[in-house]
Design an enzyme around this catalytic site. Structure first.
Site, PDB file in Angstrom:
ATOM      1  N   ARG A 167       0.823  -1.216   0.000  1.00 38.32           N
ATOM      2  CA  ARG A 167       0.000   0.000   0.000  1.00 38.32           C
ATOM      3  C   ARG A 167       0.859   1.269   0.000  1.00 38.32           C
ATOM      4  O   ARG A 167       0.550   2.253   0.676  1.00 38.32           O
ATOM      5  CB  ARG A 167      -0.940   0.032   1.219  1.00 38.32           C
ATOM      6  N   SER A 241     -10.332  -0.184   3.463  1.00 39.52           N
ATOM      7  CA  SER A 241      -9.601  -0.368   4.722  1.00 39.52           C
ATOM      8  C   SER A 241      -9.125   0.978   5.255  1.00 39.52           C
ATOM      9  O   SER A 241      -8.534   1.763   4.524  1.00 39.52           O
ATOM     10  CB  SER A 241      -8.372  -1.248   4.500  1.00 39.52           C
ATOM     11  N   GLU A 337      -4.495   3.937   6.507  1.00 36.88           N
ATOM     12  CA  GLU A 337      -4.282   3.553   5.110  1.00 36.88           C
ATOM     13  C   GLU A 337      -4.626   4.690   4.139  1.00 36.88           C
ATOM     14  O   GLU A 337      -3.852   4.961   3.225  1.00 36.88           O
ATOM     15  CB  GLU A 337      -5.086   2.278   4.834  1.00 36.88           C
TER      16      GLU A 337
HETATM   17  N1  EPU Z   1     -11.154 -10.649  10.113  1.00 39.69           N
HETATM   18  C1  EPU Z   1     -11.677 -10.526  11.375  1.00 39.69           C
HETATM   19  N2  EPU Z   1     -12.661  -9.601  11.583  1.00 39.69           N
HETATM   20  C2  EPU Z   1     -13.128  -8.802  10.590  1.00 39.69           C
HETATM   21  C3  EPU Z   1     -12.600  -8.944   9.306  1.00 39.69           C
HETATM   22  C4  EPU Z   1     -11.594  -9.870   9.082  1.00 39.69           C
HETATM   23  O1  EPU Z   1     -11.267 -11.223  12.297  1.00 39.69           O
HETATM   24  O2  EPU Z   1     -13.994  -7.976  10.858  1.00 39.69           O
HETATM   25  C5  EPU Z   1     -10.080 -11.611   9.863  1.00 39.69           C
HETATM   26  C6  EPU Z   1     -10.506 -12.570   8.750  1.00 39.69           C
HETATM   27  O3  EPU Z   1     -11.153 -13.684   9.268  1.00 39.69           O
HETATM   28  C7  EPU Z   1      -9.197 -12.925   8.105  1.00 39.69           C
HETATM   29  C8  EPU Z   1      -8.308 -11.720   8.338  1.00 39.69           C
HETATM   30  O4  EPU Z   1      -8.938 -10.939   9.368  1.00 39.69           O
HETATM   31  O5  EPU Z   1      -8.616 -14.030   8.715  1.00 39.69           O
HETATM   32  C9  EPU Z   1      -8.106 -10.892   7.094  1.00 39.69           C
HETATM   33  O6  EPU Z   1      -9.345 -10.405   6.612  1.00 39.69           O
HETATM   34  P1  EPU Z   1      -9.648 -10.169   5.051  1.00 39.69           P
HETATM   35  O7  EPU Z   1      -9.278 -11.374   4.299  1.00 39.69           O
HETATM   36  O8  EPU Z   1     -11.014  -9.656   4.933  1.00 39.69           O
HETATM   37  O9  EPU Z   1      -8.603  -9.079   4.583  1.00 39.69           O
HETATM   38  P2  EPU Z   1      -7.950  -7.828   5.309  1.00 39.69           P
HETATM   39  O10 EPU Z   1      -6.528  -8.166   5.628  1.00 39.69           O
HETATM   40  O11 EPU Z   1      -8.786  -7.351   6.411  1.00 39.69           O
HETATM   41  C10 EPU Z   1      -6.976  -6.843   3.106  1.00 39.69           C
HETATM   42  C11 EPU Z   1      -6.912  -5.529   2.408  1.00 39.69           C
HETATM   43  C12 EPU Z   1      -8.213  -5.254   1.669  1.00 39.69           C
HETATM   44  C13 EPU Z   1      -8.434  -6.374   0.680  1.00 39.69           C
HETATM   45  C14 EPU Z   1      -8.497  -7.691   1.449  1.00 39.69           C
HETATM   46  C15 EPU Z   1      -8.616  -8.875   0.537  1.00 39.69           C
HETATM   47  C16 EPU Z   1      -5.414  -4.064   3.610  1.00 39.69           C
HETATM   48  C17 EPU Z   1      -5.288  -2.894   4.504  1.00 39.69           C
HETATM   49  N3  EPU Z   1      -6.650  -4.463   3.335  1.00 39.69           N
HETATM   50  O12 EPU Z   1      -7.962  -6.748   4.122  1.00 39.69           O
HETATM   51  O13 EPU Z   1      -8.029  -4.058   0.933  1.00 39.69           O
HETATM   52  O14 EPU Z   1      -9.631  -6.195  -0.048  1.00 39.69           O
HETATM   53  O15 EPU Z   1      -7.263  -7.867   2.188  1.00 39.69           O
HETATM   54  O16 EPU Z   1      -7.429  -9.064  -0.136  1.00 39.69           O
HETATM   55  O17 EPU Z   1      -4.403  -4.601   3.160  1.00 39.69           O
HETATM   56  C18 EPU Z   1      -8.255  -1.705   1.036  1.00 39.69           C
HETATM   57  O18 EPU Z   1      -7.035  -1.648   0.990  1.00 39.69           O
HETATM   58  O19 EPU Z   1      -8.985  -0.667   1.069  1.00 39.69           O
HETATM   59  C19 EPU Z   1      -8.911  -3.000   1.068  1.00 39.69           C
HETATM   60  C20 EPU Z   1     -10.211  -3.153   1.219  1.00 39.69           C
END
Ligand code: EPU
Length: 341
Positions: A167, A241, A337
């Site tokens: 990012r 995010s 972010e």
């Molecule tokens: N999780 C929780 N609680 C929640 C949401 C998620 O415990 O409310 C856990 C999930 O179970 C999972 C882990 O956290 O094990 C990761 O969650 P998720 O796969 O939804 O992805 P993320 O790491 O929260 C990142 C990116 C998103 C992108 C998703 C999918 C960043 C800051 N965010 O989110 O990007 O869509 O992966 O690849 O890297 C963005 O940058 O605006 C964005 C939405």
């Protein structure tokens, strides 16, 4: 000579967080000629560096912006070169990112499918090196066409010049000031090794009984998952995010895992560990919590939403409370972010 008044006017600034923000001097840029005219109108020597907005989907704006603002609206999408295996796609900065993804898929080109439905414009995508479901835009970018505002000339920047990170890119740092992205050259493939192992996507493909997915299958799975988990900015103000996933040392991760056995860890090549900020926030009971006019999205703890008429301070206060809580419980610093202006 064009006068400032002819090009710049006061107007509300677009932003998906839905914050009311007034720009004092705002110009729509539909061509390089518009850009040159805007530069001439400001001072002629490029001294006053404007801020560039695409769709405003990764910014937190103040109520009033005095700095000149350029609304990037240069359009254009084309396959510039093509052979049996690969193709170069040129996308102008003002195209909507998802339209670029759809165009590539329509041409039978793979590489962008995991990045389907990400809000914002093509020109904004490299700034934060957009990424989702195991793919970042940096992996497909060949070069960028960049306007150097101070020098008043167009340059071609190879990917290596952009210093892409998680990012992150040079365009977020002081060295990137006044470097305006005009267009992207994307290197895509007809037959591409798909990235389909991200848990959410693997599950979704499985549900539909797809075992050897094509790029379009992945895009459709991504679109379904995103629609389920993330708020549609046209209905609920948000910038995706609100925090980056933190990178910490393996020792620190082990310490946290000792009291949290299901800690999500993504091992990095440099030995560090990336944690899921959403999980840390969620454990603090923040998901769905409302604070003034801002709230934490009910289905993704990383996403802050504008409940009703929130201003910048409402959203930033909520973010600060979450940061303090995560720091107190895990000793982890969460970085914001979006770009806070
Ligand atoms: N999780 C929780 N609680 C929640 C949401 C998620 O415990 O409310 C856990 C999930 O179970 C999972 C882990 O956290 O094990 C990761 O969650 P998720 O796969 O939804 O992805 P993320 O790491 O929260 C990142 C990116 C998103 C992108 C998703 C999918 C960043 C800051 N965010 O989110 O990007 O869509 O992966 O690849 O890297 C963005 O940058 O605006 C964005 C939405």
């Amino acid at each position: 000579m064009t006068s400032t008044a002819a090009i710049f006017a006061a107007r509300a600034l677009p932003n998906t967080l839905g914050i009311e923000s007034m720009g004092r001097r705002v110009a729509e840029i539909r061509s390089v000629d518009d850009l040159i005219a805007a530069r001439r109108a400001l001072s002629g020597d490029g001294d006053e560096v404007p801020m560039v907005l695409g769709a405003g989907s990764n910014v937190v704006l103040p109520a009033r912006v005095d700095r000149p603002v350029l609304l990037m609206q240069i359009r254009g999408l084309a396959v510039a070169a093509k052979d049996q295996h690969s193709a170069r796609l040129e996308a102008a900065a003002g195209e909507r990112w998802h339209d670029v993804v759809r165009f590539a898929l329509g041409q039978g080109l793979g590489g962008l499918e995991n990045l389907a439905l990400i809000p914002g414009t093509a020109g904004a995508a490299p700034v934060q090196n957009i990424g989702a479901y195991g793919v970042e835009i940096a992996s497909c970018l060949e070069s960028l066409q960049v306007f150097d505002w101070q020098a008043g000339r167009i340059e071609v920047w190879p990917r290596e010049a952009c210093a892409f990170g998680y990012r992150d890119s040079v365009f977020k740092r002081p060295e990137g000031r006044g470097r305006i992205i005009l267009g992207l050259s994307l290197a895509l493939k007809h037959a591409r090794t798909m990235v389909a192992d991200y848990p959410d996507i693997a599950l979704e493909l499985n549900r539909f009984g797809i075992s050897s997915p094509q790029p379009i299958d992945i895009a459709e799975a991504v679109i379904r998952v995103r629609r389920r988990k993330l708020p549609d900015p046209r209905r609920v103000g948000n910038v995706g995010s609100f925090f980056k996933n933190p990178l910490i040392t393996a020792e620190q991760a082990d310490r946290i895992a000792s009291s949290m056995p299901d800690l999500v860890r993504y091992q990095q090549a440099d030995g560090r560990v990336k944690l899921a900020a959403a999980q840390l926030i969620d454990r603090g009971g923040w998901r769905g919590r409302v604070r003034g006019s801002a709230a934490v999205w009910k289905r993704q703890a990383l996403v802050l939403v504008n409940g009703s008429g929130a201003g910048r301070a409402d959203v930033l206060d909520l973010a600060a409370a979450i940061q303090a809580d995560v720091a107190a419980r895990y000793g982890v610093t969460l970085e914001l972010e979006p770009q806070v202006l």
